[in-house]
Motif scaffolding. Structure first.
Motif, PDB file in Angstrom:
ATOM      1  N   ALA A 168     -22.931  17.107 -14.624  1.00 54.95           N
ATOM      2  CA  ALA A 168     -22.631  17.178 -13.182  1.00 54.95           C
ATOM      3  C   ALA A 168     -22.333  16.062 -12.110  1.00 54.95           C
ATOM      4  CB  ALA A 168     -23.750  18.064 -12.710  1.00 54.95           C
ATOM      5  N   GLY A 169     -22.600  14.929 -12.500  1.00 58.09           N
ATOM      6  CA  GLY A 169     -22.440  13.735 -11.647  1.00 58.09           C
ATOM      7  C   GLY A 169     -22.877  12.465 -12.289  1.00 58.09           C
ATOM      8  N   ALA A 170     -22.743  11.402 -11.603  1.00 54.90           N
ATOM      9  CA  ALA A 170     -23.549  10.314 -11.926  1.00 54.90           C
ATOM     10  C   ALA A 170     -23.945   9.387 -10.573  1.00 54.90           C
ATOM     11  CB  ALA A 170     -22.309   9.309 -12.506  1.00 54.90           C
ATOM     12  N   GLU A 171     -24.981   8.666 -10.748  1.00 51.21           N
ATOM     13  CA  GLU A 171     -25.430   7.982  -9.622  1.00 51.21           C
ATOM     14  C   GLU A 171     -25.256   6.321 -10.173  1.00 51.21           C
ATOM     15  OE1 GLU A 171     -29.492   8.292  -8.621  1.00 51.21           O
ATOM     16  OE2 GLU A 171     -29.019  10.140  -7.375  1.00 51.21           O
ATOM     17  N   VAL A 172     -24.730   5.695  -9.219  1.00 49.01           N
ATOM     18  CA  VAL A 172     -24.429   4.217  -9.490  1.00 49.01           C
ATOM     19  C   VAL A 172     -24.971   3.590  -8.175  1.00 49.01           C
ATOM     20  CG1 VAL A 172     -22.288   4.814 -10.504  1.00 49.01           C
ATOM     21  CG2 VAL A 172     -22.277   4.460  -7.916  1.00 49.01           C
ATOM     22  N   GLU A 173     -25.216   2.325  -8.450  1.00 48.08           N
ATOM     23  CA  GLU A 173     -25.866   1.274  -7.581  1.00 48.08           C
ATOM     24  C   GLU A 173     -24.874   0.107  -7.321  1.00 48.08           C
ATOM     25  OE1 GLU A 173     -29.960  -1.081  -6.471  1.00 48.08           O
ATOM     26  OE2 GLU A 173     -29.370  -0.472  -8.539  1.00 48.08           O
ATOM     27  N   TYR A 174     -24.672  -0.280  -5.774  1.00 46.41           N
ATOM     28  CA  TYR A 174     -23.932  -1.343  -5.624  1.00 46.41           C
ATOM     29  C   TYR A 174     -24.417  -1.976  -4.382  1.00 46.41           C
ATOM     30  CZ  TYR A 174     -20.038  -4.668  -4.705  1.00 46.41           C
ATOM     31  OH  TYR A 174     -19.643  -5.690  -4.351  1.00 46.41           O
ATOM     32  N   GLU A 175     -24.887  -3.143  -4.510  1.00 46.33           N
ATOM     33  CA  GLU A 175     -25.229  -3.994  -3.125  1.00 46.33           C
ATOM     34  C   GLU A 175     -26.240  -3.398  -2.820  1.00 46.33           C
ATOM     35  OE1 GLU A 175     -23.915  -7.309  -1.813  1.00 46.33           O
ATOM     36  OE2 GLU A 175     -23.134  -7.126  -4.093  1.00 46.33           O
ATOM     37  N   GLY A 176     -27.459  -2.882  -3.735  1.00 47.84           N
ATOM     38  CA  GLY A 176     -28.424  -2.170  -3.132  1.00 47.84           C
ATOM     39  C   GLY A 176     -28.128  -0.929  -2.876  1.00 47.84           C
ATOM     40  N   ALA A 182     -20.629  12.573 -19.073  1.00 47.77           N
ATOM     41  CA  ALA A 182     -21.611  12.969 -20.118  1.00 47.77           C
ATOM     42  C   ALA A 182     -22.875  12.505 -19.857  1.00 47.77           C
ATOM     43  CB  ALA A 182     -20.964  12.357 -21.459  1.00 47.77           C
ATOM     44  N   LYS A 183     -23.890  13.124 -20.895  1.00 46.22           N
ATOM     45  CA  LYS A 183     -25.186  12.698 -20.465  1.00 46.22           C
ATOM     46  C   LYS A 183     -25.551  11.356 -20.731  1.00 46.22           C
ATOM     47  CE  LYS A 183     -29.935  14.184 -22.085  1.00 46.22           C
ATOM     48  NZ  LYS A 183     -30.792  15.043 -23.032  1.00 46.22           N
ATOM     49  N   GLY A 184     -25.842  10.574 -19.695  1.00 46.79           N
ATOM     50  CA  GLY A 184     -26.255   9.175 -19.971  1.00 46.79           C
ATOM     51  C   GLY A 184     -25.114   8.195 -20.040  1.00 46.79           C
ATOM     52  N   THR A 185     -23.938   8.684 -20.030  1.00 40.65           N
ATOM     53  CA  THR A 185     -22.772   8.052 -19.997  1.00 40.65           C
ATOM     54  C   THR A 185     -21.658   8.407 -18.867  1.00 40.65           C
ATOM     55  OG1 THR A 185     -22.888   7.642 -22.538  1.00 40.65           O
ATOM     56  CG2 THR A 185     -20.740   7.147 -21.696  1.00 40.65           C
ATOM     57  N   ALA A 186     -20.798   7.464 -18.560  1.00 35.91           N
ATOM     58  CA  ALA A 186     -19.837   7.734 -17.772  1.00 35.91           C
ATOM     59  C   ALA A 186     -18.568   6.986 -17.577  1.00 35.91           C
ATOM     60  CB  ALA A 186     -20.343   7.931 -16.237  1.00 35.91           C
ATOM     61  N   LEU A 187     -17.420   7.194 -17.454  1.00 37.51           N
ATOM     62  CA  LEU A 187     -16.413   6.493 -17.279  1.00 37.51           C
ATOM     63  C   LEU A 187     -16.236   6.175 -15.608  1.00 37.51           C
ATOM     64  CD1 LEU A 187     -13.987   4.728 -18.386  1.00 37.51           C
ATOM     65  CD2 LEU A 187     -12.731   6.972 -18.504  1.00 37.51           C
ATOM     66  N   HIS A 235     -14.207   1.649 -16.419  1.00 37.87           N
ATOM     67  CA  HIS A 235     -15.255   0.999 -17.282  1.00 37.87           C
ATOM     68  C   HIS A 235     -16.197   2.035 -17.865  1.00 37.87           C
ATOM     69  CE1 HIS A 235     -14.321  -3.051 -15.759  1.00 37.87           C
ATOM     70  NE2 HIS A 235     -14.392  -2.608 -14.386  1.00 37.87           N
ATOM     71  N   MET A 236     -16.435   1.991 -19.336  1.00 37.09           N
ATOM     72  CA  MET A 236     -17.183   3.100 -19.701  1.00 37.09           C
ATOM     73  C   MET A 236     -18.657   2.414 -19.742  1.00 37.09           C
ATOM     74  SD  MET A 236     -17.637   5.850 -21.173  1.00 37.09           S
ATOM     75  CE  MET A 236     -16.041   6.746 -21.836  1.00 37.09           C
ATOM     76  N   LEU A 237     -19.563   2.942 -19.083  1.00 32.18           N
ATOM     77  CA  LEU A 237     -20.950   2.493 -18.928  1.00 32.18           C
ATOM     78  C   LEU A 237     -21.864   3.585 -19.314  1.00 32.18           C
ATOM     79  CD1 LEU A 237     -20.509   1.276 -15.184  1.00 32.18           C
ATOM     80  CD2 LEU A 237     -20.401  -0.313 -17.192  1.00 32.18           C
ATOM     81  N   ARG A 238     -22.898   2.914 -20.076  1.00 32.32           N
ATOM     82  CA  ARG A 238     -24.084   3.720 -20.324  1.00 32.32           C
ATOM     83  C   ARG A 238     -25.284   3.423 -19.134  1.00 32.32           C
ATOM     84  NH1 ARG A 238     -24.332   5.901 -25.382  1.00 32.32           N
ATOM     85  NH2 ARG A 238     -22.918   5.005 -26.960  1.00 32.32           N
ATOM     86  N   ALA A 239     -26.100   4.298 -19.102  1.00 37.30           N
ATOM     87  CA  ALA A 239     -27.032   4.113 -17.831  1.00 37.30           C
ATOM     88  C   ALA A 239     -27.861   2.898 -18.311  1.00 37.30           C
ATOM     89  CB  ALA A 239     -28.317   5.309 -18.190  1.00 37.30           C
ATOM     90  N   VAL A 251     -21.403  -3.088 -10.475  1.00 37.15           N
ATOM     91  CA  VAL A 251     -21.472  -1.654 -10.288  1.00 37.15           C
ATOM     92  C   VAL A 251     -22.378  -1.213 -11.316  1.00 37.15           C
ATOM     93  CG1 VAL A 251     -20.888   0.773  -9.817  1.00 37.15           C
ATOM     94  CG2 VAL A 251     -19.605  -1.119  -8.741  1.00 37.15           C
ATOM     95  N   THR A 252     -23.704  -0.689 -11.138  1.00 36.87           N
ATOM     96  CA  THR A 252     -24.523  -0.453 -12.083  1.00 36.87           C
ATOM     97  C   THR A 252     -24.649   1.227 -12.289  1.00 36.87           C
ATOM     98  OG1 THR A 252     -25.772  -2.374 -11.793  1.00 36.87           O
ATOM     99  CG2 THR A 252     -26.912  -0.538 -12.859  1.00 36.87           C
ATOM    100  N   LEU A 253     -24.708   1.702 -13.352  1.00 38.94           N
ATOM    101  CA  LEU A 253     -24.598   3.143 -13.614  1.00 38.94           C
ATOM    102  C   LEU A 253     -26.403   3.424 -13.903  1.00 38.94           C
ATOM    103  CD1 LEU A 253     -23.572   5.850 -14.229  1.00 38.94           C
ATOM    104  CD2 LEU A 253     -23.736   5.527 -16.696  1.00 38.94           C
ATOM    105  N   LEU A 254     -26.827   4.309 -12.691  1.00 40.29           N
ATOM    106  CA  LEU A 254     -28.174   4.328 -12.916  1.00 40.29           C
ATOM    107  C   LEU A 254     -28.530   5.789 -13.882  1.00 40.29           C
ATOM    108  CD1 LEU A 254     -29.108   4.136  -9.175  1.00 40.29           C
ATOM    109  CD2 LEU A 254     -29.306   2.554 -10.887  1.00 40.29           C
ATOM    110  N   SER A 255     -27.695   6.706 -13.812  1.00 35.64           N
ATOM    111  CA  SER A 255     -27.832   7.850 -14.523  1.00 35.64           C
ATOM    112  C   SER A 255     -26.596   8.588 -14.767  1.00 35.64           C
ATOM    113  CB  SER A 255     -29.031   8.713 -14.110  1.00 35.64           C
ATOM    114  OG  SER A 255     -28.590   9.221 -12.655  1.00 35.64           O
ATOM    115  N   ALA A 256     -26.331   9.520 -15.668  1.00 37.13           N
ATOM    116  CA  ALA A 256     -25.398  10.413 -15.757  1.00 37.13           C
ATOM    117  C   ALA A 256     -25.530  11.707 -16.566  1.00 37.13           C
ATOM    118  CB  ALA A 256     -24.056   9.738 -16.327  1.00 37.13           C
TER     119      ALA A 256
END
Length: 213
Positions: free
Chosen positions: A63-71, A30-35, A43-47, A55-60
């Motif tokens: 259409a999709g989600a961008e996450v960051e892990y270990e750089g 969803a916009k700004g949120t992803a499971l 984990h239900m994460l907000r941006a 694991v950090t949720l950058l954006s959602a």
């Protein structure tokens, strides 16, 4: 039509795993949120939020989600599944302790969705019940139909192909499975269509699954 022999055995075991990779998947967008699924845990994460695994949720968006892990940054969609190494290694290992019943059980993923497996080296392929298949959204009724012999007697079954199967950091693509009408196990059986494509050994009662990179 095909026939296969399958022994359905119920058991319970304790899991320990030495994981060399993180499995990432998206289960709701969803916009700004992803499971986000991380090694089978959701984990239900907000941006801007970070899961306990780092694991950090950058954006959602839908259409999709961008996450960051270990750089590193990864893009996830509802149909994607990513396994990425924590460290450079020659092999990925999963270690399972033996239960009092002498069997092994582990959590895992099928097509990016969390499931519970019981290791069964006597099963020709991954085996599951109709309920499992429906929860996973498998179009099993369009697969090859046949009969199998189970501990509960002859049963109608369907042959299907799974897009991905993951146990710990080990992920295989295009894995054969059987959906059985009167399936007798609560767990999905992890059979030789998966086990036959990895290395297996036992060390002091511990089952070691290894995928050589």
């Amino acid at each position: 039509m095909w026939r296969a022999k399958l022994a359905v055995v119920l058991s319970g075991v304790l899991l320990t795993a030495a994981v060399q990779a993180v499995d990432l998947s998206a289960h709701m967008l969803a916009k700004g949120t992803a499971l986000i699924g991380v090694n089978g845990k959701q984990h239900m994460l907000r941006a801007g939020q970070t899961s306990p695994e780092g694991v950090t949720l950058l954006s959602a968006s839908r259409a999709g989600a961008e996450v960051e892990y270990e750089g590193e940054t990864y893009t996830l969609t509802l149909s994607s599944h990513i396994a990425t190494s924590f460290v450079e290694a020659e092999s990925i290992e999963v270690r399972l302790n033996q239960s009092h019943g002498g069997h092994y059980r582990t959590s895992g993923m099928i097509n990016g969705q969390s499931v519970n497996f019981m290791v069964d080296t006597g099963a020709t392929a991954i085996a599951m019940g109709v309920g499992h298949a429906e929860r996973l959204g498998l179009n099993y009724q369009s697969g090859d139909q046949g009969m199998v012999n189970t501990a509960n007697g002859p049963a109608h079954a369907y042959g299907v192909w799974l897009r991905s199967v993951a146990v710990g950091g080990i992920t295989l693509s295009n894995v054969q499975a059987i959906v059985i009408g009167n399936f007798g196990s609560q767990d999905i059986l992890l059979g030789n269509s998966f086990l036959g494509n990895i290395d297996m050994s036992t060390e002091n009662g511990v089952l070691v699954l290894r995928a050589v990179q």
